[in-house]
Design an enzyme around this catalytic site. Structure first.
Site, PDB file in Angstrom:
ATOM      1  N   THR A 172       6.217  11.391  -5.321  1.00 34.37           N
ATOM      2  CA  THR A 172       7.244  10.596  -5.995  1.00 34.37           C
ATOM      3  C   THR A 172       8.130   9.819  -5.033  1.00 34.37           C
ATOM      4  O   THR A 172       8.962  10.384  -4.322  1.00 34.37           O
ATOM      5  CB  THR A 172       8.178  11.432  -6.909  1.00 34.37           C
ATOM      6  OG1 THR A 172       7.397  12.263  -7.732  1.00 34.37           O
ATOM      7  CG2 THR A 172       9.023  10.515  -7.777  1.00 34.37           C
ATOM      8  N   ARG A 231      -2.074  14.663 -18.084  1.00 34.11           N
ATOM      9  CA  ARG A 231      -0.852  15.376 -17.673  1.00 34.11           C
ATOM     10  C   ARG A 231       0.235  14.354 -17.303  1.00 34.11           C
ATOM     11  O   ARG A 231      -0.011  13.373 -16.622  1.00 34.11           O
ATOM     12  CB  ARG A 231      -1.179  16.266 -16.474  1.00 34.11           C
ATOM     13  CG  ARG A 231       0.016  17.037 -15.887  1.00 34.11           C
ATOM     14  CD  ARG A 231       0.675  16.311 -14.738  1.00 34.11           C
ATOM     15  NE  ARG A 231       1.641  17.145 -14.034  1.00 34.11           N
ATOM     16  CZ  ARG A 231       2.475  16.687 -13.114  1.00 34.11           C
ATOM     17  NH1 ARG A 231       2.472  15.409 -12.788  1.00 34.11           N
ATOM     18  NH2 ARG A 231       3.328  17.493 -12.517  1.00 34.11           N
ATOM     19  N   VAL A 232       1.429  14.613 -17.761  1.00 32.79           N
ATOM     20  CA  VAL A 232       2.569  13.764 -17.430  1.00 32.79           C
ATOM     21  C   VAL A 232       3.604  14.637 -16.725  1.00 32.79           C
ATOM     22  O   VAL A 232       3.882  15.761 -17.173  1.00 32.79           O
ATOM     23  CB  VAL A 232       3.184  13.135 -18.699  1.00 32.79           C
ATOM     24  CG1 VAL A 232       4.449  12.364 -18.368  1.00 32.79           C
ATOM     25  CG2 VAL A 232       2.170  12.220 -19.385  1.00 32.79           C
ATOM     26  N   GLY A 233       4.150  14.130 -15.626  1.00 31.82           N
ATOM     27  CA  GLY A 233       5.162  14.887 -14.890  1.00 31.82           C
ATOM     28  C   GLY A 233       6.567  14.500 -15.309  1.00 31.82           C
ATOM     29  O   GLY A 233       6.793  13.885 -16.353  1.00 31.82           O
ATOM     30  N   ASP A 234       7.520  14.872 -14.447  1.00 32.72           N
ATOM     31  CA  ASP A 234       8.928  14.587 -14.750  1.00 32.72           C
ATOM     32  C   ASP A 234       9.290  13.120 -14.577  1.00 32.72           C
ATOM     33  O   ASP A 234      10.230  12.626 -15.224  1.00 32.72           O
ATOM     34  CB  ASP A 234       9.830  15.411 -13.815  1.00 32.72           C
ATOM     35  CG  ASP A 234       9.584  15.041 -12.349  1.00 32.72           C
ATOM     36  OD1 ASP A 234       8.420  15.136 -11.906  1.00 32.72           O
ATOM     37  OD2 ASP A 234      10.539  14.643 -11.657  1.00 32.72           O
ATOM     38  N   THR A 290      12.280  14.715  -7.262  1.00 27.12           N
ATOM     39  CA  THR A 290      10.917  14.762  -6.756  1.00 27.12           C
ATOM     40  C   THR A 290      10.522  16.231  -6.649  1.00 27.12           C
ATOM     41  O   THR A 290      11.377  17.100  -6.536  1.00 27.12           O
ATOM     42  CB  THR A 290      10.813  14.052  -5.388  1.00 27.12           C
ATOM     43  OG1 THR A 290       9.482  14.204  -4.882  1.00 27.12           O
ATOM     44  CG2 THR A 290      11.784  14.617  -4.371  1.00 27.12           C
ATOM     45  N   GLY A 291       9.228  16.503  -6.694  1.00 28.82           N
ATOM     46  CA  GLY A 291       8.775  17.889  -6.593  1.00 28.82           C
ATOM     47  C   GLY A 291       7.822  18.239  -7.721  1.00 28.82           C
ATOM     48  O   GLY A 291       7.070  17.384  -8.208  1.00 28.82           O
ATOM     49  N   GLY A 328       6.778  18.482 -10.988  1.00 28.46           N
ATOM     50  CA  GLY A 328       7.223  17.874 -12.231  1.00 28.46           C
ATOM     51  C   GLY A 328       7.036  18.730 -13.458  1.00 28.46           C
ATOM     52  O   GLY A 328       7.788  18.596 -14.433  1.00 28.46           O
TER      53      GLY A 328
HETATM   54  N1  GLY Z   1       7.219  14.911  -9.513  1.00 28.07           N
HETATM   55  C1  GLY Z   1       6.061  14.212  -9.841  1.00 28.07           C
HETATM   56  C2  GLY Z   1       5.101  14.964 -10.651  1.00 28.07           C
HETATM   57  O1  GLY Z   1       5.093  16.179 -10.654  1.00 28.07           O
HETATM   58  O2  GLY Z   1       4.305  14.321 -11.296  1.00 28.07           O
END
Ligand code: GLY
Length: 301
Positions: free
Chosen positions: A152, A180-183, A203-204, A206
């Site tokens: 990120t 899959r969708v992250g944060d 970041t990290g 998600g």
């Molecule tokens: N922080 C980005 C993700 O996990 O997709």
């Protein structure tokens, strides 16, 4: 005027922000350009190894799917795409969602259709992967070998008219499940901004980060008077309190307020880069993990 970005690899992007906002550009144009412009991180295959955009790591089916978002401090100004295939500069599509769509978040095939409508070239998957990401995928398939690395690119810019904008972009967790969708594209989770207060980005990991809405929380604490640094640390401490210092997932937070003050907090060693109008060049900083729960509040940057 000020700018901040996640991880050491944000340095050229924050330097680009410095040039653009010093030249009078709007914070939103500057963030989009610094993320996705020619030779910039999101669209540069070489920087895909940082898990961002073109050249990033594909999903478990070998397909690159990117998440990106942009949010202005002005109320209601947000756009995002998730699990977007075939486009190396997802934040540009997110900007079009904000500016031209009645919706705020488009995903998967719908995001691709919107990108096409808006004139983006949708490329074959192979042209978005690199020798490096293809080889990493082969090693994942053959040996279940994971990749380590940071994810990120998050950028925040405050321009000389007092506009504040935050943008984020990622190819997401390497070899994730398709869809899959992250944060990152979720408002309040991966990013948040409010005029007259400031903005934050995360970041990290998600999958975990999205359970805590940390970017919204940071901005709310700044609204109540906390500095960016104290707000980021308080949000991290709250997460640690609810998980545990030993098992907290990977998270890094950055924040910027309207005075141009920057803050960060993290559960891992977290380099980030920043600049404000009093400085001639971009500064590199590193946040070291610590918590008021374990060290009594010392060691703050
Ligand atoms: N922080 C980005 C993700 O996990 O997709």
């Amino acid at each position: 005027m000020a700018a901040v970005g996640t991880w050491a690899f944000s340095e050229p992007a924050v330097d680009r922000l410095r040039h653009l906002i010093s030249a009078g550009r709007h914070a939103t144009d500057a963030v989009e350009e610094a993320l996705a412009g020619r030779y910039q991180v999101e669209n540069d295959p070489e920087t895909g190894r940082h898990i961002v955009g073109r050249g990033g790591f594909p999903n478990s089916g070998g397909v690159l799917e990117c998440d990106a978002a942009i949010m202005e401090g002005r109320a209601g100004r947000f756009g995002a795409v998730a699990a977007l295939r075939g486009v190396g500069s997802a934040v540009r599509v997110a900007r079009r969602v904000m500016d031209r769509s009645p919706h705020s978040l488009l995903v998967g095939e719908g995001a691709v259709a919107f990108a096409k409508e808006q004139g983006f070239t949708v490329e074959p998957n192979d042209s978005l992967l690199t020798a490096h990401s293809t080889q990493a995928y082969q090693e994942y398939v053959e040996k279940q070998q994971r990749v380590s690395g940071h994810d990120t690119l998050g950028l925040i810019a405050l321009d000389n008219m007092g506009n504040i904008t935050v943008g984020v972009s990622t190819s997401g967790a390497p070899f994730k499940s398709p869809g899959r969708v992250g944060d990152s594209p979720l408002p309040g989770c991966g990013l948040y901004a409010e005029n007259m207060v400031g903005a934050a980005a995360a970041t990290g990991d998600g999958d975990k980060i999205m359970c805590y809405c940390p970017s919204f929380h940071v901005v709310q604490l700044m609204k109540q008077g906390s500095s960016p640094s104290d707000a980021c640390q308080a949000v991290l401490d709250d997460i640690i309190r609810r998980t545990s210092p030993d098992s907290c997932f990977e998270i890094g937070l950055i924040a910027l307020n309207m005075k141009g003050e920057v803050g960060a907090a993290s559960s891992v060693e977290f380099p980030y880069t920043c600049w404000n109008q009093d400085k001639a060049s971009v500064e590199k900083r590193t946040n070291r993990p610590h918590s008021i729960l374990s060290d009594g509040g010392g060691n703050r940057k």
